[in-house]
Write an enzyme that holds these catalytic residues in place. Structure first.
Site, PDB file in Angstrom:
ATOM      1  N   HIS A 260      40.118  48.690  60.488  1.00 67.63           N
ATOM      2  CA  HIS A 260      39.121  49.718  60.440  1.00 67.63           C
ATOM      3  C   HIS A 260      38.704  49.870  58.749  1.00 67.63           C
ATOM      4  CE1 HIS A 260      42.818  51.757  59.159  1.00 67.63           C
ATOM      5  NE2 HIS A 260      41.874  52.590  58.404  1.00 67.63           N
ATOM      6  N   ARG A 326      58.341  53.111  59.368  1.00 66.90           N
ATOM      7  CA  ARG A 326      57.486  52.970  58.279  1.00 66.90           C
ATOM      8  C   ARG A 326      56.660  54.274  58.141  1.00 66.90           C
ATOM      9  NH1 ARG A 326      52.049  51.463  56.826  1.00 66.90           N
ATOM     10  NH2 ARG A 326      51.798  51.221  54.826  1.00 66.90           N
TER      11      ARG A 326
HETATM   12  C1  LIG Z   1      37.942  60.505  59.276  1.00 73.63           C
HETATM   13  C2  LIG Z   1      39.161  60.065  59.871  1.00 73.63           C
HETATM   14  C3  LIG Z   1      39.115  59.403  61.170  1.00 73.63           C
HETATM   15  C4  LIG Z   1      40.506  58.563  61.177  1.00 73.63           C
HETATM   16  C5  LIG Z   1      41.586  59.725  60.235  1.00 73.63           C
HETATM   17  C6  LIG Z   1      40.569  59.749  59.047  1.00 73.63           C
HETATM   18  C7  LIG Z   1      40.058  58.453  58.035  1.00 73.63           C
HETATM   19  C8  LIG Z   1      40.735  57.232  58.947  1.00 73.63           C
HETATM   20  C9  LIG Z   1      40.360  57.366  60.578  1.00 73.63           C
HETATM   21  C10 LIG Z   1      41.363  56.274  61.267  1.00 73.63           C
HETATM   22  C11 LIG Z   1      42.536  56.315  60.486  1.00 73.63           C
HETATM   23  C12 LIG Z   1      40.470  54.937  61.404  1.00 73.63           C
HETATM   24  C13 LIG Z   1      41.322  54.147  62.367  1.00 73.63           C
HETATM   25  C14 LIG Z   1      41.337  54.426  63.652  1.00 73.63           C
HETATM   26  C15 LIG Z   1      41.787  56.097  63.741  1.00 73.63           C
HETATM   27  C16 LIG Z   1      41.510  56.520  65.433  1.00 73.63           C
HETATM   28  C17 LIG Z   1      43.327  56.073  63.722  1.00 73.63           C
HETATM   29  O1  LIG Z   1      43.904  55.129  63.969  1.00 73.63           O
HETATM   30  O2  LIG Z   1      43.564  57.169  63.312  1.00 73.63           O
HETATM   31  C18 LIG Z   1      40.907  56.741  62.611  1.00 73.63           C
HETATM   32  C19 LIG Z   1      41.291  58.502  62.687  1.00 73.63           C
HETATM   33  C20 LIG Z   1      40.886  59.290  63.426  1.00 73.63           C
HETATM   34  O3  LIG Z   1      39.919  59.108  64.276  1.00 73.63           O
HETATM   35  O4  LIG Z   1      41.732  59.925  63.932  1.00 73.63           O
HETATM   36  O1  AKG Z   2      49.479  53.143  56.852  1.00 71.90           O
HETATM   37  C1  AKG Z   2      48.960  52.513  56.158  1.00 71.90           C
HETATM   38  O2  AKG Z   2      49.417  51.750  55.486  1.00 71.90           O
HETATM   39  C2  AKG Z   2      47.567  52.752  56.503  1.00 71.90           C
HETATM   40  C3  AKG Z   2      46.834  53.862  57.028  1.00 71.90           C
HETATM   41  C4  AKG Z   2      45.435  54.084  57.062  1.00 71.90           C
HETATM   42  O3  AKG Z   2      44.886  53.243  56.973  1.00 71.90           O
HETATM   43  C5  AKG Z   2      44.987  55.188  57.782  1.00 71.90           C
HETATM   44  O4  AKG Z   2      45.625  56.227  57.966  1.00 71.90           O
HETATM   45  O5  AKG Z   2      43.560  55.452  57.758  1.00 71.90           O
HETATM   46 FE   FE2 Z   3      42.678  53.724  56.648  1.00 70.80          FE
END
Ligand SMILES: C=C1C[C@]23C[C@H]1CC[C@H]2[C@]1(C)CCC[C@@](C)(C(=O)O)[C@H]1[C@@H]3C(=O)O
Ligand code: AKG
Ligand code: FE2
Length: 404
Positions: A260, A326
């Site tokens: 992402h 982690r």
């Molecule tokens: C605005 C946001 C949505 C998420 C948390 C923040 C910034 C990073 C986004 C995220 C981590 C990108 C990957 C997918 C996601 C669903 C996740 O894995 O947590 C995303 C976060 C979210 O929508 O909760």
């Molecule tokens: O855990 C990490 O190193 C990356 C997490 C991340 O990319 C996020 O929370 O948006």
């Molecule tokens: Fe991220």
């Protein structure tokens, strides 16, 4: 927590989403199964496969001491400062991330923030679910988003909460500092968690200050001046996220966080001693060496739009391992919710040496940060194409409005 048979430990519970048969992921039990449930298996083109230990990348390291000493007696030579800022500029134009060291954040504060993550995520699932996140709300506790997504589930638990920097410009003497983080822990988790609120309130304030210092460097590099971006983000409504990645028995099949770009503006990430962060550079995944004394800083989608595409939103993911948990602390700097994201004029004026693909053409539509955040929470699972998907969605909405 009852262990039922040899099926993966996925619990049905209706009290969170009455209309949806929600499965809850309890990693502390799940990881004793031979195979991970299919919902956690990512397609070959996305899962790490054998590249769990991707080749490490030498990351530009920005020593902020040089900038902090500007206020003290010793003045850093301009040539040294320019050398550092051009490193940042090159990194942001290419892949959107860099390290910062000598950042001025108290190592003891970072250590306390890390320790409290062990305390929180070590609690019984039912305790953590007191902060259970509701669909559409970025705040709260989530265990692999089993209530939100039905496939490509990430192998992680998260706790996210808002930080608001309060009102008042950089120059105003009296800053209306809101204590949103303190209030969150007290209101959601109760009196026993006041200490969590104190530590994470202080941590977020340190992250906000560090972000604004970094914004001065980015503003200078982009030619919009030190103050423009600092003022733009002075009042920020940011998101703090605690990522907890339990050990996984089949780490090559799943991901802690999928590929992402952060939809937000700037991310300050701390990964202490367990590696797992990977960044896509030149079409290949590269491991980022964990350095407890450094923060990884990456550009997000909203800043890429604000810079009219000059700085790139960083593509990254997090892999897990079979041996040890982690943790990462991610501070997502976001402008005020109602702030319109549009590039400053300086980035739109074509200079003589600009070619057609650079600067002059608007790359993204104007938008309010609130609307982009809502898009990621209610309409689209953030991935590597979120900003383009949001831009198309906005254009379609405008067209529909015109047809009415
Ligand atoms: C605005 C946001 C949505 C998420 C948390 C923040 C910034 C990073 C986004 C995220 C981590 C990108 C990957 C997918 C996601 C669903 C996740 O894995 O947590 C995303 C976060 C979210 O929508 O909760
Ligand atoms: O855990 C990490 O190193 C990356 C997490 C991340 O990319 C996020 O929370 O948006
Ligand atoms: Fe991220």
């Amino acid at each position: 927590m009852p262990i039922t048979g040899c099926m993966p430990i996925m619990h049905s519970c209706h009290h969170i989403f009455p209309s949806v048969d929600t499965l809850i992921f309890d990693a502390s039990l799940l990881r004793n199964q031979h195979e991970i449930p299919s919902q956690f298996v990512w397609p070959d083109e996305e899962n790490p496969g054998r590249s769990l230990e991707a080749p490490e990348l030498s990351v530009p390291v920005i020593d902020l001491a040089a900038f902090r000493s500007q206020d003290d007696s010793t003045i850093t030579p301009m040539s040294q400062l320019q050398g550092i800022t051009s490193l940042v500029d090159e990194a942001c134009r290419k892949h959107g991330f860099f390290f910062v060291v000598n950042h001025g954040v108290d190592p003891g504060l970072i250590a306390r923030a890390e320790e409290l993550m062990d305390d929180f995520f070590g609690m019984e699932l039912s305790e953590k679910q007191r902060a259970q996140r509701k669909v559409g709300d970025p705040c709260g506790y989530a265990s692999s988003f089993t209530g939100r997504f039905s496939s490509k589930l990430p192998w992680k638990e998260t706790l996210s909460f808002r930080y608001s920097s309060g009102h008042g410009s950089a120059r105003s003497q009296i800053k209306m500092k809101k204590k949103t983080v303190k209030e969150y822990f007290l209101n959601v988790m109760g009196e026993d968690f006041v200490h969590f609120g104190d530590v994470y309130q202080e941590y977020c304030e340190a992250m906000s200050n560090l972000s604004l210092n970094i914004m001065e460097i980015l503003g200078d590099n982009l030619g919009v001046g030190k103050d423009y971006l600092r003022e733009f983000f002075q009042e920020n409504d940011s998101i703090m996220r605690l990522n907890y990645y339990p050990p996984c028995q089949q780490p090559h099949l799943t991901l802690g966080t999928g590929p992402h770009c952060d939809p937000t503006s700037l991310t300050i990430l701390h990964q202490s001693r367990v590696s797992g962060l990977q960044v896509l550079v030149d079409g290949k995944w590269h491991g980022i060496h964990p350095d407890p004394n450094a923060f990884v800083v990456n550009i997000g989608d909203t800043f890429m739009a604000l810079s009219n595409g000059i700085y790139k939103s960083c593509m990254h993911r997090a892999v897990v391992n079979s041996r040890t948990a982690r943790k990462s602390l991610a501070f997502f700097l976001c402008p005020r919710m109602d702030r319109k994201v549009t590039p400053p004029m300086e980035l739109l004026v074509r200079s003589s040496d600009d070619d057609d693909d650079h600067c002059s053409r608007r790359r993204y539509p104007d938008f309010a940060w609130r609307d982009f955040l809502e898009f990621t929470q209610k309409h689209y699972r953030a991935d590597t194409k979120t900003l383009d998907a949001f831009s198309d969605w906005l254009r379609q909405k405008n067209m529909d409005n015109h047809d009415e």
